[in-house]
Motif scaffolding. Sequence first.
Motif, PDB file in Angstrom:
ATOM      1  N   GLY A 240       0.795  -1.029  -0.109  1.00  0.00           N
ATOM      2  CA  GLY A 240       0.029   0.029  -0.036  1.00  0.00           C
ATOM      3  C   GLY A 240       0.838   1.368   0.123  1.00  0.00           C
ATOM      4  N   PRO A 241       0.030   2.267   0.080  1.00  0.00           N
ATOM      5  CA  PRO A 241       1.004   3.720   0.217  1.00  0.00           C
ATOM      6  C   PRO A 241       2.039   3.571   1.239  1.00  0.00           C
ATOM      7  CG  PRO A 241      -1.303   3.910   0.860  1.00  0.00           C
ATOM      8  CD  PRO A 241      -1.084   2.486   0.458  1.00  0.00           C
ATOM      9  N   ALA A 242       3.162   4.566   1.100  1.00  0.00           N
ATOM     10  CA  ALA A 242       3.988   4.415   1.983  1.00  0.00           C
ATOM     11  C   ALA A 242       3.610   5.541   3.388  1.00  0.00           C
ATOM     12  CB  ALA A 242       5.573   4.839   1.752  1.00  0.00           C
ATOM     13  N   ALA A 243       3.840   4.959   4.527  1.00  0.00           N
ATOM     14  CA  ALA A 243       3.737   6.057   5.497  1.00  0.00           C
ATOM     15  C   ALA A 243       5.044   6.914   5.908  1.00  0.00           C
ATOM     16  CB  ALA A 243       3.444   5.362   6.931  1.00  0.00           C
ATOM     17  N   THR A 244       4.830   8.162   5.836  1.00  0.00           N
ATOM     18  CA  THR A 244       5.686   9.317   6.102  1.00  0.00           C
ATOM     19  C   THR A 244       5.736   9.744   7.618  1.00  0.00           C
ATOM     20  OG1 THR A 244       4.615  10.963   4.900  1.00  0.00           O
ATOM     21  CG2 THR A 244       6.073   9.399   3.689  1.00  0.00           C
ATOM     22  N   ILE A 245       6.833   9.943   8.276  1.00  0.00           N
ATOM     23  CA  ILE A 245       6.882  10.507   9.500  1.00  0.00           C
ATOM     24  C   ILE A 245       7.573  11.610   9.658  1.00  0.00           C
ATOM     25  CG2 ILE A 245       7.166   9.761  11.964  1.00  0.00           C
ATOM     26  CD1 ILE A 245       6.755   7.041  11.388  1.00  0.00           C
ATOM     27  N   PRO A 246       7.184  12.961   9.622  1.00  0.00           N
ATOM     28  CA  PRO A 246       8.195  13.960   9.733  1.00  0.00           C
ATOM     29  C   PRO A 246       8.860  13.850  11.236  1.00  0.00           C
ATOM     30  CG  PRO A 246       5.952  14.876   9.153  1.00  0.00           C
ATOM     31  CD  PRO A 246       5.870  13.365   9.608  1.00  0.00           C
ATOM     32  N   PHE A 247       9.972  14.148  11.213  1.00  0.00           N
ATOM     33  CA  PHE A 247      10.673  14.382  12.709  1.00  0.00           C
ATOM     34  C   PHE A 247      12.165  15.284  12.515  1.00  0.00           C
ATOM     35  CE2 PHE A 247      13.249  11.180  10.465  1.00  0.00           C
ATOM     36  CZ  PHE A 247      14.555  11.173  10.726  1.00  0.00           C
TER      37      PHE A 247
ATOM     38  N   GLN B 272       7.405  20.336  20.676  1.00  0.00           N
ATOM     39  CA  GLN B 272       6.845  21.389  20.615  1.00  0.00           C
ATOM     40  C   GLN B 272       7.211  22.338  19.403  1.00  0.00           C
ATOM     41  OE1 GLN B 272       9.392  21.970  24.378  1.00  0.00           O
ATOM     42  NE2 GLN B 272       7.806  23.147  25.101  1.00  0.00           N
ATOM     43  N   LEU B 273       7.986  21.839  18.747  1.00  0.00           N
ATOM     44  CA  LEU B 273       8.577  22.360  17.488  1.00  0.00           C
ATOM     45  C   LEU B 273       8.358  21.126  16.390  1.00  0.00           C
ATOM     46  CD1 LEU B 273      11.706  24.294  17.931  1.00  0.00           C
ATOM     47  CD2 LEU B 273       9.250  25.227  18.260  1.00  0.00           C
ATOM     48  N   ASP B 274       7.603  21.654  15.107  1.00  0.00           N
ATOM     49  CA  ASP B 274       7.633  20.723  14.271  1.00  0.00           C
ATOM     50  C   ASP B 274       8.375  21.084  12.850  1.00  0.00           C
ATOM     51  OD1 ASP B 274       6.116  22.107  11.778  1.00  0.00           O
ATOM     52  OD2 ASP B 274       4.598  22.329  13.670  1.00  0.00           O
ATOM     53  N   PRO B 275       8.499  19.937  12.037  1.00  0.00           N
ATOM     54  CA  PRO B 275       9.568  20.520  10.827  1.00  0.00           C
ATOM     55  C   PRO B 275       8.876  21.849   9.986  1.00  0.00           C
ATOM     56  CG  PRO B 275       8.776  18.108  11.021  1.00  0.00           C
ATOM     57  CD  PRO B 275       7.939  18.873  11.719  1.00  0.00           C
TER      58      PRO B 275
ATOM     59  N   ALA C  61      -9.575  27.944   7.819  1.00  0.00           N
ATOM     60  CA  ALA C  61      -9.336  29.355   7.165  1.00  0.00           C
ATOM     61  C   ALA C  61      -9.036  29.432   5.827  1.00  0.00           C
ATOM     62  CB  ALA C  61      -8.658  30.309   8.216  1.00  0.00           C
ATOM     63  N   THR C  62      -8.065  28.689   5.418  1.00  0.00           N
ATOM     64  CA  THR C  62      -7.627  28.908   4.060  1.00  0.00           C
ATOM     65  C   THR C  62      -8.063  27.583   3.132  1.00  0.00           C
ATOM     66  OG1 THR C  62      -5.743  27.496   4.722  1.00  0.00           O
ATOM     67  CG2 THR C  62      -5.640  29.891   5.038  1.00  0.00           C
ATOM     68  N   GLY C  63      -8.404  26.645   3.711  1.00  0.00           N
ATOM     69  CA  GLY C  63      -8.887  25.510   3.007  1.00  0.00           C
ATOM     70  C   GLY C  63      -7.681  24.448   2.460  1.00  0.00           C
ATOM     71  N   ARG C  64      -6.643  24.981   2.837  1.00  0.00           N
ATOM     72  CA  ARG C  64      -5.351  24.375   2.381  1.00  0.00           C
ATOM     73  C   ARG C  64      -5.061  23.108   3.297  1.00  0.00           C
ATOM     74  NH1 ARG C  64      -1.256  29.337   2.034  1.00  0.00           N
ATOM     75  NH2 ARG C  64      -2.373  30.435   0.034  1.00  0.00           N
ATOM     76  N   PRO C  65      -4.494  21.996   2.733  1.00  0.00           N
ATOM     77  CA  PRO C  65      -4.192  20.908   3.456  1.00  0.00           C
ATOM     78  C   PRO C  65      -3.454  21.189   4.650  1.00  0.00           C
ATOM     79  CG  PRO C  65      -3.656  20.453   1.082  1.00  0.00           C
ATOM     80  CD  PRO C  65      -3.922  21.857   1.332  1.00  0.00           C
ATOM     81  N   VAL C  66      -3.574  20.551   5.734  1.00  0.00           N
ATOM     82  CA  VAL C  66      -2.956  20.761   7.168  1.00  0.00           C
ATOM     83  C   VAL C  66      -1.795  19.790   7.209  1.00  0.00           C
ATOM     84  CG1 VAL C  66      -3.170  20.237   9.534  1.00  0.00           C
ATOM     85  CG2 VAL C  66      -5.111  21.668   8.189  1.00  0.00           C
ATOM     86  N   ASP C  67      -0.734  20.508   7.540  1.00  0.00           N
ATOM     87  CA  ASP C  67       0.524  19.695   7.636  1.00  0.00           C
ATOM     88  C   ASP C  67       1.351  20.154   8.568  1.00  0.00           C
ATOM     89  OD1 ASP C  67       2.190  17.323   6.597  1.00  0.00           O
ATOM     90  OD2 ASP C  67       3.446  18.825   5.452  1.00  0.00           O
ATOM     91  N   ASP C  68       0.723  20.613   9.605  1.00  0.00           N
ATOM     92  CA  ASP C  68       1.425  21.117  10.891  1.00  0.00           C
ATOM     93  C   ASP C  68       1.078  20.424  12.121  1.00  0.00           C
ATOM     94  OD1 ASP C  68      -0.937  22.172  11.413  1.00  0.00           O
ATOM     95  OD2 ASP C  68      -0.553  24.126  11.408  1.00  0.00           O
ATOM     96  N   LEU C  69       0.945  18.984  11.988  1.00  0.00           N
ATOM     97  CA  LEU C  69       0.428  18.134  13.037  1.00  0.00           C
ATOM     98  C   LEU C  69       1.677  17.871  13.770  1.00  0.00           C
ATOM     99  CD1 LEU C  69      -2.185  15.663  11.617  1.00  0.00           C
ATOM    100  CD2 LEU C  69      -2.327  18.174  12.405  1.00  0.00           C
ATOM    101  N   LEU C  70       1.797  17.835  15.267  1.00  0.00           N
ATOM    102  CA  LEU C  70       2.833  17.285  16.108  1.00  0.00           C
ATOM    103  C   LEU C  70       2.429  16.124  16.607  1.00  0.00           C
ATOM    104  CD1 LEU C  70       3.125  20.483  18.243  1.00  0.00           C
ATOM    105  CD2 LEU C  70       4.428  19.944  16.235  1.00  0.00           C
ATOM    106  N   VAL C  71       3.644  15.256  17.190  1.00  0.00           N
ATOM    107  CA  VAL C  71       3.293  13.972  17.600  1.00  0.00           C
ATOM    108  C   VAL C  71       2.755  14.176  18.957  1.00  0.00           C
ATOM    109  CG1 VAL C  71       4.385  11.976  18.477  1.00  0.00           C
ATOM    110  CG2 VAL C  71       5.235  13.004  16.459  1.00  0.00           C
ATOM    111  N   HIS C  72       1.598  13.643  19.382  1.00  0.00           N
ATOM    112  CA  HIS C  72       0.754  14.011  20.446  1.00  0.00           C
ATOM    113  C   HIS C  72       0.558  12.493  21.015  1.00  0.00           C
ATOM    114  CE1 HIS C  72      -2.383  15.104  23.211  1.00  0.00           C
ATOM    115  NE2 HIS C  72      -3.421  14.472  22.225  1.00  0.00           N
ATOM    116  N   ASP C  73       0.897  12.267  22.245  1.00  0.00           N
ATOM    117  CA  ASP C  73       0.708  11.057  22.798  1.00  0.00           C
ATOM    118  C   ASP C  73       1.034   9.832  21.942  1.00  0.00           C
ATOM    119  OD1 ASP C  73       0.003  12.224  25.144  1.00  0.00           O
ATOM    120  OD2 ASP C  73      -2.277  11.770  24.699  1.00  0.00           O
TER     121      ASP C  73
END
Length: 465
Positions: free
Chosen positions: A122-129, A203-206, A249-261
């Motif tokens: 299937g599609p690859a999972a990508t994890i920002p770090f 606390q900071l993301d990529p 607000a903008t309708g753009r894809p959200v790509d600022d998620l942080l690792v939470h729990d």
Amino acid sequence: MGSKPKLALLLLLAVLGIGAGGGTAHADSAPSGADIQVAQTLGARDLTVIIRRVDVTPSPLRVDVVTHRGTAPGTLHLTVAADGVVTSRADVVLGAEPGVYAGNLRVDKPGPWELSLTDGTGPAATIPFIVPARVVPPWEKATYGGFVAAGAFLLLALLVGVRARRTAFALIPAGGAVAAIAVAVTGALLSASTPPPPAPGSQLDPTFDNVTDPYANARLSTVDYSRPPVNLAVRTERGELRLSLTDGATGRPVDDLLVHDNALVHLVVVSPSGRMSHLHPVRVSPGDYRVRLADPEAGTYAVAAELVRRGGGVQLARSTVDMTGSAAPAPEPAGAGPRTVEGTPVDLTISPGTPTTITAHFRTQDLQPWLGMLGHLVIAGPITGPVGESAAKAPTWAHVHAMIPPVAGQLDRPDETVAAYGPDVSFTYTFAAPGRYRIWLQAERGYRVLTIPAVVDVPMTGAGR
């Protein structure tokens, strides 16, 4: 040599001795990184990906993959990339037994990176770090700089005292040495009470503009910290649940998620009859998350996505989705009392009141942390009618944690390899209104996540008003 030059030399040696001991200020600074644990539901596999901390670059990057009971053997293909360029590849061979399987990659610079993993189906999972840079705090710079300046001033005072006709001229550089020592001592004293820089990866993301040096960017951030909520759209396609996260607000894809729990997205899915699945969709691209739901029932499912945006705090987005399938409905769960879950005896007690205490007694002391917690409790209600539809409309939807008991001197939370907890997993929650609630309690044992469904009837007298 006169007495004054000798005194100047002794002071120089003393300062250099203090400066050598000044290295203890380094221990007060924040660690350069920490392990990043990210749960991933990759196809039919429930995995926990642990990206081990990196202190310096270039450096090997160890990635541990924790599998759970029932995970099929196979091979995961791992890559790491920075700025869209793949720099390292590795394969992790998963065995039939659950546990930890390691892969070794390599990173060559600090900053934002992406780990990609796929089993080829299937599609690859990508994890920002983040690979953090070695950050020198301002107080550490002041400490070392002060001692170096003091040494230079004392050398100058020694030369002036030896060569000048009037030794009083040596008091000028000696005064500079005293001032430099004062700066250094002040920096060393403040190092214990000054807060550390923001932790990259939590606390900071990529997408942040100064992840490699939080102290370098003194200007105000242009980020809007009011962070509008995400729009969640859920659809089914080819047996997958596809989540589209867009900015309100903008309708753009959200790509600022942080690792939470220990996850980017916690997805709770409740079937029409009340079967709960706690999943962790994989990030395929910005705002595009996917997960496969095994053996679904036919009907309307309740969907709740818990996530954290940078600067926005925890957000819960809820929706529904209709699915087709042939799975049999889940039986009506019991309330308090003994039961057996996946071969594990459990006593569930519910102590009514405001607040209510819910405790699962597992009769064992080998429970493992899951998602950084000892246990999880999902609550939906009051429920009237089919559970899936009612849960989606329920006024109360809560996700409660049982915390891991703290250990003195332990900075990082233990991962799933530590099986040393139990027998009791307790939760405290105040129900806001009377009625019938569905609850699902989760804990891990033997690399198997145990889910205990139950019904709680909250009487009128026990409800908060």
